[in-house]
Design a protein around this motif. Structure first.
Motif, PDB file in Angstrom:
ATOM      1  N   ASN A 104       0.822  -1.209   0.000  1.00 33.06           N
ATOM      2  CA  ASN A 104       0.000   0.000   0.000  1.00 33.06           C
ATOM      3  C   ASN A 104       0.858   1.261   0.000  1.00 33.06           C
ATOM      4  O   ASN A 104       0.536   2.244  -0.669  1.00 33.06           O
ATOM      5  CB  ASN A 104      -0.942   0.017   1.206  1.00 33.06           C
ATOM      6  CG  ASN A 104      -2.037  -1.010   1.083  1.00 33.06           C
ATOM      7  OD1 ASN A 104      -2.343  -1.488  -0.004  1.00 33.06           O
ATOM      8  ND2 ASN A 104      -2.630  -1.369   2.209  1.00 33.06           N
ATOM      9  N   MET A 105       1.962   1.230   0.761  1.00 37.93           N
ATOM     10  CA  MET A 105       2.838   2.396   0.794  1.00 37.93           C
ATOM     11  C   MET A 105       3.511   2.601  -0.558  1.00 37.93           C
ATOM     12  O   MET A 105       3.666   3.726  -1.022  1.00 37.93           O
ATOM     13  CB  MET A 105       3.887   2.247   1.895  1.00 37.93           C
ATOM     14  CG  MET A 105       3.295   2.412   3.285  1.00 37.93           C
ATOM     15  SD  MET A 105       4.516   2.402   4.583  1.00 37.93           S
ATOM     16  CE  MET A 105       5.021   0.695   4.573  1.00 37.93           C
ATOM     17  N   ALA A 106       3.901   1.503  -1.207  1.00 34.30           N
ATOM     18  CA  ALA A 106       4.521   1.619  -2.524  1.00 34.30           C
ATOM     19  C   ALA A 106       3.521   2.176  -3.534  1.00 34.30           C
ATOM     20  O   ALA A 106       3.860   3.022  -4.364  1.00 34.30           O
ATOM     21  CB  ALA A 106       5.045   0.260  -2.982  1.00 34.30           C
ATOM     22  N   ALA A 107       2.282   1.732  -3.431  1.00 37.84           N
ATOM     23  CA  ALA A 107       1.247   2.236  -4.332  1.00 37.84           C
ATOM     24  C   ALA A 107       0.987   3.714  -4.066  1.00 37.84           C
ATOM     25  O   ALA A 107       0.826   4.509  -4.999  1.00 37.84           O
ATOM     26  CB  ALA A 107      -0.037   1.433  -4.160  1.00 37.84           C
ATOM     27  N   ALA A 108       0.970   4.106  -2.808  1.00 35.62           N
ATOM     28  CA  ALA A 108       0.755   5.514  -2.468  1.00 35.62           C
ATOM     29  C   ALA A 108       1.911   6.363  -2.969  1.00 35.62           C
ATOM     30  O   ALA A 108       1.713   7.462  -3.491  1.00 35.62           O
ATOM     31  CB  ALA A 108       0.605   5.676  -0.958  1.00 35.62           C
ATOM     32  N   ILE A 123      -4.125   7.556   2.035  1.00 35.21           N
ATOM     33  CA  ILE A 123      -2.712   7.730   1.706  1.00 35.21           C
ATOM     34  C   ILE A 123      -1.974   8.383   2.863  1.00 35.21           C
ATOM     35  O   ILE A 123      -0.865   7.976   3.210  1.00 35.21           O
ATOM     36  CB  ILE A 123      -2.560   8.545   0.408  1.00 35.21           C
ATOM     37  CG1 ILE A 123      -3.074   7.703  -0.748  1.00 35.21           C
ATOM     38  CG2 ILE A 123      -1.118   8.949   0.175  1.00 35.21           C
ATOM     39  CD1 ILE A 123      -3.098   8.398  -2.065  1.00 35.21           C
ATOM     40  N   SER A 124      -2.599   9.379   3.491  1.00 40.29           N
ATOM     41  CA  SER A 124      -1.916  10.038   4.603  1.00 40.29           C
ATOM     42  C   SER A 124      -1.659   9.066   5.751  1.00 40.29           C
ATOM     43  O   SER A 124      -0.602   9.089   6.383  1.00 40.29           O
ATOM     44  CB  SER A 124      -2.706  11.251   5.087  1.00 40.29           C
ATOM     45  OG  SER A 124      -3.973  10.845   5.553  1.00 40.29           O
ATOM     46  N   SER A 125      -2.618   8.171   6.040  1.00 33.84           N
ATOM     47  CA  SER A 125      -2.394   7.201   7.115  1.00 33.84           C
ATOM     48  C   SER A 125      -1.315   6.194   6.721  1.00 33.84           C
ATOM     49  O   SER A 125      -0.543   5.743   7.557  1.00 33.84           O
ATOM     50  CB  SER A 125      -3.689   6.481   7.484  1.00 33.84           C
ATOM     51  OG  SER A 125      -4.119   5.664   6.431  1.00 33.84           O
ATOM     52  N   LEU A 126      -1.253   5.856   5.417  1.00 35.27           N
ATOM     53  CA  LEU A 126      -0.195   4.951   4.966  1.00 35.27           C
ATOM     54  C   LEU A 126       1.172   5.593   5.100  1.00 35.27           C
ATOM     55  O   LEU A 126       2.140   4.950   5.498  1.00 35.27           O
ATOM     56  CB  LEU A 126      -0.435   4.548   3.508  1.00 35.27           C
ATOM     57  CG  LEU A 126      -1.640   3.650   3.252  1.00 35.27           C
ATOM     58  CD1 LEU A 126      -1.857   3.476   1.765  1.00 35.27           C
ATOM     59  CD2 LEU A 126      -1.457   2.319   3.931  1.00 35.27           C
ATOM     60  N   LEU A 127       1.255   6.879   4.774  1.00 37.09           N
ATOM     61  CA  LEU A 127       2.528   7.572   4.901  1.00 37.09           C
ATOM     62  C   LEU A 127       2.932   7.700   6.362  1.00 37.09           C
ATOM     63  O   LEU A 127       4.107   7.565   6.702  1.00 37.09           O
ATOM     64  CB  LEU A 127       2.461   8.937   4.226  1.00 37.09           C
ATOM     65  CG  LEU A 127       2.327   8.889   2.694  1.00 37.09           C
ATOM     66  CD1 LEU A 127       2.133  10.288   2.140  1.00 37.09           C
ATOM     67  CD2 LEU A 127       3.528   8.224   2.064  1.00 37.09           C
ATOM     68  N   GLU A 128       1.952   7.967   7.241  1.00 40.02           N
ATOM     69  CA  GLU A 128       2.253   8.007   8.672  1.00 40.02           C
ATOM     70  C   GLU A 128       2.785   6.655   9.133  1.00 40.02           C
ATOM     71  O   GLU A 128       3.743   6.581   9.886  1.00 40.02           O
ATOM     72  CB  GLU A 128       1.006   8.357   9.475  1.00 40.02           C
ATOM     73  CG  GLU A 128       0.614   9.801   9.415  1.00 40.02           C
ATOM     74  CD  GLU A 128      -0.657  10.065  10.208  1.00 40.02           C
ATOM     75  OE1 GLU A 128      -1.237  11.127  10.012  1.00 40.02           O
ATOM     76  OE2 GLU A 128      -1.052   9.201  11.014  1.00 40.02           O
ATOM     77  N   GLU A 129       2.139   5.587   8.643  1.00 39.65           N
ATOM     78  CA  GLU A 129       2.569   4.249   9.020  1.00 39.65           C
ATOM     79  C   GLU A 129       3.987   3.982   8.507  1.00 39.65           C
ATOM     80  O   GLU A 129       4.812   3.401   9.201  1.00 39.65           O
ATOM     81  CB  GLU A 129       1.609   3.218   8.440  1.00 39.65           C
ATOM     82  CG  GLU A 129       1.977   1.822   8.802  1.00 39.65           C
ATOM     83  CD  GLU A 129       0.868   1.118   9.528  1.00 39.65           C
ATOM     84  OE1 GLU A 129      -0.029   1.763  10.078  1.00 39.65           O
ATOM     85  OE2 GLU A 129       0.924  -0.096   9.537  1.00 39.65           O
ATOM     86  N   ALA A 130       4.276   4.435   7.284  1.00 37.41           N
ATOM     87  CA  ALA A 130       5.623   4.262   6.731  1.00 37.41           C
ATOM     88  C   ALA A 130       6.636   4.992   7.593  1.00 37.41           C
ATOM     89  O   ALA A 130       7.721   4.477   7.865  1.00 37.41           O
ATOM     90  CB  ALA A 130       5.674   4.774   5.296  1.00 37.41           C
ATOM     91  N   TYR A 131       6.292   6.179   8.043  1.00 37.99           N
ATOM     92  CA  TYR A 131       7.188   6.956   8.888  1.00 37.99           C
ATOM     93  C   TYR A 131       7.452   6.205  10.199  1.00 37.99           C
ATOM     94  O   TYR A 131       8.576   6.108  10.659  1.00 37.99           O
ATOM     95  CB  TYR A 131       6.569   8.323   9.152  1.00 37.99           C
ATOM     96  CG  TYR A 131       7.429   9.238   9.976  1.00 37.99           C
ATOM     97  CD1 TYR A 131       8.614   9.752   9.463  1.00 37.99           C
ATOM     98  CD2 TYR A 131       7.075   9.580  11.271  1.00 37.99           C
ATOM     99  CE1 TYR A 131       9.413  10.595  10.213  1.00 37.99           C
ATOM    100  CE2 TYR A 131       7.860  10.416  12.031  1.00 37.99           C
ATOM    101  CZ  TYR A 131       9.024  10.925  11.496  1.00 37.99           C
ATOM    102  OH  TYR A 131       9.812  11.747  12.250  1.00 37.99           O
TER     103      TYR A 131
END
Length: 165
Positions: free
Chosen positions: A94-98, A127-135
């Motif tokens: 999901n992060m890669a897709a975002a 997407i914002s929650s995925l980016l937060e998760e990636a962080y």
């Protein structure tokens, strides 16, 4: 031993990590309570009562024998690890897709009504929650880095000195 059956759930107990912590006494108590409800003599109208009670007895036999329970608990631990790994892979996908969506849009958020946004509205992650998760994942993974550990240690020492004044 049938690996598809969760013997803890058959006895009406919590499963997964919580099931691994149960004592033999807890298991015996749960079996006795469940046996009173599922015994075929108590349920003359249920044609499947005998099979249900046999399944309950089999699960109790697995959990009361130390060797069988240890083997079953090992299977549970493997399933837990597999689920966590699958969830990690889903998050990474999901992060890669975002990231690819953001790259396509020149760093801008996806246009309103995009497929990803619709999927996020249907119970998917935004997407914002995925980016937060990636962080968070990046921060969590940096715990093994000696440079980051040294920086964290120095920051904690500075915080301790702040409390002295």
């Amino acid at each position: 031993m049938d690996t598809g059956i969760d013997h803890y759930k058959v006895l009406g107990l919590r499963s997964w990590e919580e099931g691994l912590k149960l004592s033999r006494k807890d298991i015996a108590r749960a079996f006795k309570l469940r046996a009173l409800k599922l015994h075929p003599d108590k349920r003359p109208d249920d044609p499947n009562a005998k099979q249900k009670f046999q399944k309950l007895s089999d699960s109790y036999e697995v959990l009361k024998d130390e060797n069988l329970r240890r083997r079953f608990d090992d299977l549970v631990r493997i399933k837990i690890a597999n689920r966590r790994e699958a969830a990690r892979r889903r998050r990474a996908r999901n992060m890669a897709a975002a990231a690819s969506d953001a790259k396509k849009n020149g760093g801008a958020p996806p246009p309103a009504g995009s497929q990803r946004e619709k999927a996020a509205g249907e119970g998917g992650a935004s997407i914002s929650s995925l980016l937060e998760e990636a962080y968070k994942v990046v921060l969590r993974d940096s715990s093994n880095c000696p440079c980051c550990a040294d920086r964290r240690r120095r920051a904690e020492e500075e915080r301790e000195w702040d409390f002295v004044y």
